[in-house]
Structures are given as structure tokens and as C-alpha cells.
Scaffold this active site. Structure first.
Site, mmCIF file in Angstrom:
data_model
loop_
_atom_site.group_PDB
_atom_site.id
_atom_site.type_symbol
_atom_site.label_atom_id
_atom_site.label_comp_id
_atom_site.label_asym_id
_atom_site.label_seq_id
_atom_site.Cartn_x
_atom_site.Cartn_y
_atom_site.Cartn_z
ATOM 1 C CG PHE A 187 6.545 6.819 -0.267
ATOM 2 C CD1 PHE A 187 7.341 6.586 -1.373
ATOM 3 C CD2 PHE A 187 7.070 6.557 0.982
ATOM 4 C CE1 PHE A 187 8.633 6.095 -1.247
ATOM 5 C CE2 PHE A 187 8.351 6.056 1.125
ATOM 6 C CZ PHE A 187 9.135 5.824 0.016
ATOM 7 C CB VAL A 214 -1.295 20.219 10.182
ATOM 8 C CG1 VAL A 214 -2.798 20.324 10.365
ATOM 9 C CG2 VAL A 214 -0.872 20.845 8.855
ATOM 10 C CD GLU A 230 14.885 -4.428 4.160
ATOM 11 O OE1 GLU A 230 14.655 -4.868 3.042
ATOM 12 O OE2 GLU A 230 14.670 -3.236 4.471
ATOM 13 C CB ALA A 271 6.236 3.045 -0.232
HETATM 14 C C1 LIG Z 1 12.147 1.734 8.264
HETATM 15 C C2 LIG Z 1 11.017 1.584 7.272
HETATM 16 C C3 LIG Z 1 11.165 0.759 6.171
HETATM 17 C C4 LIG Z 1 10.136 0.624 5.235
HETATM 18 N N1 LIG Z 1 10.316 -0.186 4.151
HETATM 19 C C5 LIG Z 1 9.358 -0.251 3.212
HETATM 20 C C6 LIG Z 1 9.555 -1.006 2.012
HETATM 21 O O1 LIG Z 1 10.607 -1.622 1.829
HETATM 22 N N2 LIG Z 1 8.553 -1.025 1.087
HETATM 23 C C7 LIG Z 1 7.386 -0.341 1.270
HETATM 24 O O2 LIG Z 1 6.516 -0.367 0.393
HETATM 25 N N3 LIG Z 1 7.156 0.363 2.392
HETATM 26 C C8 LIG Z 1 8.116 0.431 3.361
HETATM 27 N N4 LIG Z 1 7.898 1.181 4.495
HETATM 28 C C9 LIG Z 1 6.594 1.802 4.694
HETATM 29 C C10 LIG Z 1 6.485 3.095 3.906
HETATM 30 O O3 LIG Z 1 7.611 3.916 4.136
HETATM 31 C C11 LIG Z 1 5.201 3.801 4.308
HETATM 32 O O4 LIG Z 1 4.123 2.946 4.039
HETATM 33 C C12 LIG Z 1 5.048 5.092 3.518
HETATM 34 O O5 LIG Z 1 6.057 6.009 3.880
HETATM 35 C C13 LIG Z 1 3.668 5.703 3.756
HETATM 36 O O6 LIG Z 1 3.572 6.865 2.979
HETATM 37 P P1 LIG Z 1 2.682 8.085 3.474
HETATM 38 O O7 LIG Z 1 2.741 9.089 2.400
HETATM 39 O O8 LIG Z 1 1.363 7.591 3.949
HETATM 40 O O9 LIG Z 1 3.436 8.631 4.780
HETATM 41 P P2 LIG Z 1 4.969 9.105 4.994
HETATM 42 O O10 LIG Z 1 5.820 8.697 3.852
HETATM 43 O O11 LIG Z 1 5.342 8.625 6.357
HETATM 44 O O12 LIG Z 1 4.857 10.672 5.015
HETATM 45 C C14 LIG Z 1 4.167 11.389 6.011
HETATM 46 C C15 LIG Z 1 4.623 12.834 5.961
HETATM 47 O O13 LIG Z 1 3.728 13.597 6.762
HETATM 48 C C16 LIG Z 1 4.462 14.534 7.502
HETATM 49 N N5 LIG Z 1 3.659 14.871 8.693
HETATM 50 C C17 LIG Z 1 3.200 14.022 9.634
HETATM 51 N N6 LIG Z 1 2.456 14.669 10.531
HETATM 52 C C18 LIG Z 1 2.430 15.960 10.150
HETATM 53 C C19 LIG Z 1 1.820 17.131 10.685
HETATM 54 N N7 LIG Z 1 1.071 17.117 11.789
HETATM 55 N N8 LIG Z 1 2.028 18.304 10.049
HETATM 56 C C20 LIG Z 1 2.776 18.363 8.919
HETATM 57 N N9 LIG Z 1 3.363 17.287 8.380
HETATM 58 C C21 LIG Z 1 3.195 16.093 8.979
HETATM 59 C C22 LIG Z 1 5.765 13.835 7.823
HETATM 60 O O14 LIG Z 1 6.812 14.749 8.114
HETATM 61 C C23 LIG Z 1 6.017 13.064 6.523
HETATM 62 O O15 LIG Z 1 6.799 13.805 5.600
HETATM 63 C C24 LIG Z 1 8.920 1.324 5.439
HETATM 64 C C25 LIG Z 1 8.764 2.155 6.544
HETATM 65 C C26 LIG Z 1 9.815 2.289 7.454
HETATM 66 C C27 LIG Z 1 9.646 3.207 8.646
#
Ligand SMILES: Cc1cc2nc3c(=O)[nH]c(=O)nc-3n(C[C@H](O)[C@H](O)[C@H](O)COP(=O)(O)OP(=O)(O)OC[C@H]3O[C@@H](n4cnc5c(N)ncnc54)[C@H](O)[C@@H]3O)c2cc1C
Length: 425
Positions: free
Chosen positions: A20, A85, A176, A324
Site C-alpha cells: 500500500f 532486498v 472476517e 493500510a
Molecule cells: C489478512 C489481512 C487483512 C487486512 N485487513 C485490513 C483492512 O481491512 N484495513 C486496513 O486498513 N488494513 C488491513 N490490513 C493491514 C494492511 O494490509 C497493512 O497495514 C498494509 O498492507 C501495510 O502496507 P505496507 O505498504 O506497509 O506493506 P505491505 O502492503 O505488506 O507491502 C509490503 C511489500 O514489501 C514487499 N517486501 C517485503 N520484504 C521485501 C524484501 N526484502 N525485498 C523486496 N520486497 C519486499 C512485499 O512483497 C510487499 O509487496 C490487513 C492485513 C492482512 C494481512
């Protein structure tokens, strides 16, 4: 990297993680004076809030995923490399990755979070997780395999171990998932596994806290618990799992439960890239950042979303929730701040605007907290669907999800019931 005569002098921003936060940042940096390189170990963005629908055969996996290349290809100053990474060298301003060394002028870490088993290694071995599409597909296959395995057995006691589905953690994911499994018991198992008594299937939701959806208002928690119980979910609160083995689990009150399926949804921890330990908060497993999301001690590195710990936002002294909306808002602010930086203007600090919380609990039922309003039922369910469809990446995905939901609503059928792994139990 996409190069042209114009951009050879622009600074290179490397973004690690296209979740996200990372994807929002990359989109915002299109047509800015930066060369942007997105690195992700996957080739697609995953819409995690709908993973539980993939796990319970309501949605196909490709409708909640979007290939990075489709987003990035039209952007003149943004490139994508599929790479994991492995570590950061902040002195040399370079990353070691699965495709070699990558250099940066500015680095943005947005690597998200992973399941937190709180040191329980037995549970880590036994339980299933729900953080990625492959894990969701694994849960789906497991569920269907348990039905198939239970059906030919003669002895009800033997069947029970296959049909006891345990979910640990009564936050939004656990709630859920439990609601969706209860719908499957009522519809799929009853109608299509006609030689199996669907009453033998139990869905047990366990949490150490005194209420489900602890981060929601008390009213929404109560509504959610009522909806779950009406669907037949057993909600065991103030209970923790103290042990587990291949036969089942042991609980803090001494009870044991035979089960093949435990899904762990009880917590997350930041995904950390080695090399920046000086700024790591080990309790939260998140990198400490200032109000502009700059890593403590290094103004060339920014950290966004689940793996960032910001304590300067007055309303969130222990850091923001790992959701998110925080990730997206931090990325939007960083887009503005990087544009300001390019013009040598002062950066603006982050303040989180909490827009509300929502969770769906089966067909036609959801709970929503928005500002002072807290409501449940059918309207909340419609709102939940609208918000989630609008947040999906890609027009095709929105259409696919809407069509699938409409079909499911009218037909009462979860149709995507393929077992796509060999039987491993
Ligand atoms: C089942 C579930 C339901 C959820 N429901 C909700 C909801 O209803 N509402 C809400 O607001 N939030 C929800 N969340 C939480 C939300 O999805 C997270 O807070 C959000 O995805 C965080 O965004 P981010 O960009 O920090 O990380 P992420 O979206 O997790 O993205 C991280 C990215 O980094 C990449 N990555 C990781 N390590 C490496 C590496 N070493 N090298 C290269 N790439 C790497 C991964 O492949 C991924 O694409 C939910 C989470 C889950 C698991």
C-alpha cells in the site's frame, strides 16, 4: 532504469516494497524530477484486506492482485525490478539484492509486516498464516482437503479433528475469516457434502482479550460477537493457546482440542532489512522514524507503513496502527515532501487522519465505526463492499470482484473451490 537526456542528473529514489505504501509513493512520484526504482520480491501488489475471501473460496486470487509492470510501464521515470532486498549499507548508499547491488540517493523502505508468533515456535510450525496470496490459497486447499478427508470416515470422533477449524486472534482478520467459514458450513458443506453432517463442523475463534475487535468501539465489538454467534461461531475470549502439536492445541484453561487446522491471526511484526539496526525498535520490530518518516539517524532513508514506528504524532505516542490507511497517508505525505525537497523547501510532518474501521461478518452483516457513529447490519455491509471495491488496484479487478460478489449473493455459492496442492496430511 529508464534513462533519457533529461533525467540523467535526477536523484535516484529506490523504493523497497510495492504494498500500500510503496505503490502509492511510486504513483505519486510519476513526472517528478526523480528516477524511481521499485523493488519487490513479488511481481504483484496484493490487496491484503480481501485475502480472507481468497482463503474461503469467494474470490479468485488474481482479482485481488495487480502486476507491478502494468502500473509502472507507462511511467517515464519509474522502473520495476523483481528482487528480494537482503541488506542495506547506508555508508555506501547501496542495497544487496537477489539481482545484485543497487545504489540509491534516497531509499524508501516499505516492506510491510509478517505474522508475529510471539516466540511460540510450535505454533509457528503448526499454524497457517494469512499474509500473502500463496498462504490464502494454502488455507483454501487445506479447508477443502479436510472436508474430503472427513467425508469417507465412519467414526464421528475421527471426523471431528478434520472439521474443527480454529482461528487464533479475534481482530478484523480473525473475525472476517470466522464469519466466512461459518457461511461455508451453512451453504457449501450442507448442500454439496450431503453425506457429511455439517453440524460436526466447528469454527472456534480464540482471543486472550475480553472482546472481539478490540480496536473498535464496544458497541461494534458486541454486534460483531453477536453476528458471529448467530452464525454458529464459538467465540472463546480471555483464552490463549499454550501448546500445539500435530493432534491439536492446548489452551490456557487446560482444555485441549483436536484439530488439523489452526489459523494464526493474532499479531504482526515489521519486516526488517538488516543493516539499519541502530534505528530498530526491537520491541515493535519496526524502524524508528521522525515526523517526516525519515529513519532515525539517516536523512537519506525513509520508512513507511507497517515497518515504520513514528511516535511524534501526538495522538499515537506508541506508533500508528499497522493498517493500510496509515501506509497510504504516509506515502502521500512523502510524495509531497520529496517534491518540496526537490525545490529545497521545508518538509511537513505527518498527522494520521483516522477515517474509521470496518469489518464484515458473513452475508449482509458488518460493523462500521466512523467518527462518532457506530453501526452494524446490512447498510454497514454495503458500505464495506463499496469501500473495498473502490480501494482495489485496477478497473478489471473492481469489475471482477463486483461480479463475483453479485453472483455469490444471488446464488449463495462459493464457486472457486479448487484444491491446488497435493494432499500433505
Ligand atoms: C489478512 C489481512 C487483512 C487486512 N485487513 C485490513 C483492512 O481491512 N484495513 C486496513 O486498513 N488494513 C488491513 N490490513 C493491514 C494492511 O494490509 C497493512 O497495514 C498494509 O498492507 C501495510 O502496507 P505496507 O505498504 O506497509 O506493506 P505491505 O502492503 O505488506 O507491502 C509490503 C511489500 O514489501 C514487499 N517486501 C517485503 N520484504 C521485501 C524484501 N526484502 N525485498 C523486496 N520486497 C519486499 C512485499 O512483497 C510487499 O509487496 C490487513 C492485513 C492482512 C494481512
Amino acid at each position: 532504469m529508464k534513462r533519457s537526456a533529461d533525467n540523467s542528473k535526477w536523484p535516484t529514489v529506490v523504493v523497497v516494497g510495492g504494498g500500500f505504501a510503496g505503490l502509492e509513493l511510486v504513483k505519486g512520484l510519476e513526472n517528478t524530477p526523480y528516477n524511481v526504482l521499485l523493488l519487490d520480491k513479488q511481481n504483484h501488489h496484493c490487496f491484503q484486506p480481501l485475502l480472507y475471501q481468497v482463503a474461503t473460496a469467494s474470490l479468485a486470487s488474481d482479482s485481488i492482485a495487480h502486476p507491478f509492470r502494468r502500473t509502472v510501464a507507462p511511467m517515464a521515470n519509474v522502473s520495476f525490478r523483481m528482487a528480494e532486498v537482503e541488506c542495506v549499507d547506508p555508508e555506501k548508499k547501496e542495497l544487496r539484492t537477489s539481482i545484485g547491488i543497487v545504489q540509491y540517493d534516497l531509499l524508501v523502505l516499505a516492506t510491510g509486516s509478517t505474522t508475529n508468533f510471539f516466540g511460540n515456535s510450535d505454533m509457528q510450525r503448526q499454524a497457517m498464516q494469512l499474509k500473502s496470496i500463496s498462504q490464502a490459497l494454502d488455507i483454501r486447499s487445506d479447508m477443502l482437503q479436510e472436508f474430503e478427508a472427513a467425508l469417507p470416515l465412519w467414526n464421528d470422533n475421527e471426523k471431528r479433528r478434520h472439521l474443527n477449524f480454529v482461528i487464533v486472534g479475534a481482530g478484523p482478520t480473525g473475525v472476517e475469516l470466522a464469519g466466512a467459514l461459518a457461511e461455508i458450513k451453512k451453504t457449501v458443506v450442507k448442500r454439496e457434502y450431503t453425506e457429511l453432517d455439517n453440524a460436526l463442523m466447528r469454527i472456534i475463534l480464540i482471543d486472550g482479550l475480553p472482546r472481539v475487535l478490540n480496536s473498535f468501539t464496544e458497541r461494534s465489538s458486541k454486534n460483531a460477537q453477536r453476528y458471529l454467534e448467530e452464525l454458529g461461531v464459538e467465540v472463546w475470549l480471555k483464552t490463549t493457546v499454550t501448546g500445539s502439536d500435530s493432534q491439536g492445541i492446548t489452551l490456557s484453561d487446560g482444555r485441549t482440542l483436536e484439530t488439523n487446522t489452526v489459523i494464526w491471526a493474532a499479531g504482526v511484526r515489521g519486516v526488517i532489512i538488516p543493516g539499519l539496526e541502530a534505528a530498530l525498535n526491537t520491541r515493535a520490530n519496526r524502524f524508528e522514524v521522525d515526523g517526516m518518516n525519515a529513519l532515525k539517524g539517516d536523512a537519506n532513508i525513509f520508512v513507511l507503513g507497517d515497518c515504520a514506528l513514528m511516535t511524534s504524532d501526538a495522538a499515537y505516542p506508541n506508533g500508528h496502527p499497522q493498517v493500510a490507511t496509515v501506509a497510504i497517508q504516509q506515502a502521500q505525505l512523502l510524495v509531497g515532501n520529496l517534491k518540496r525537497k526537490a525545490k529545497r523547501e521545508k518538509m511537513t510532518p505527518f498527522t494520521y487522519h483516522h477515517k474509521g474501521s470496518m469489518a464484515v461478518i458473513g452475508r449482509g452483516k458488518a460493523v462500521v465505526d466512523i467518527g462518532a457513529y457506530s453501526f452494524g447490519g446490512f447498510f454497514a455491509w454495503l458500505l464495506w463492499m463499496f469501500v473495498h471495491v473502490m480501494q482495489l488496484v485496477g478497473f478489471r479487478n473492481r469489475v471482477m470482484v463486483l461480479a463475483r460478489w453479485a453472483w455469490k449473493f444471488l446464488s449463495w455459492k462459493n464457486t472457486i473451490r479448487l484444491i491446488i496442492r497435493p494432499y500433505i496430511r
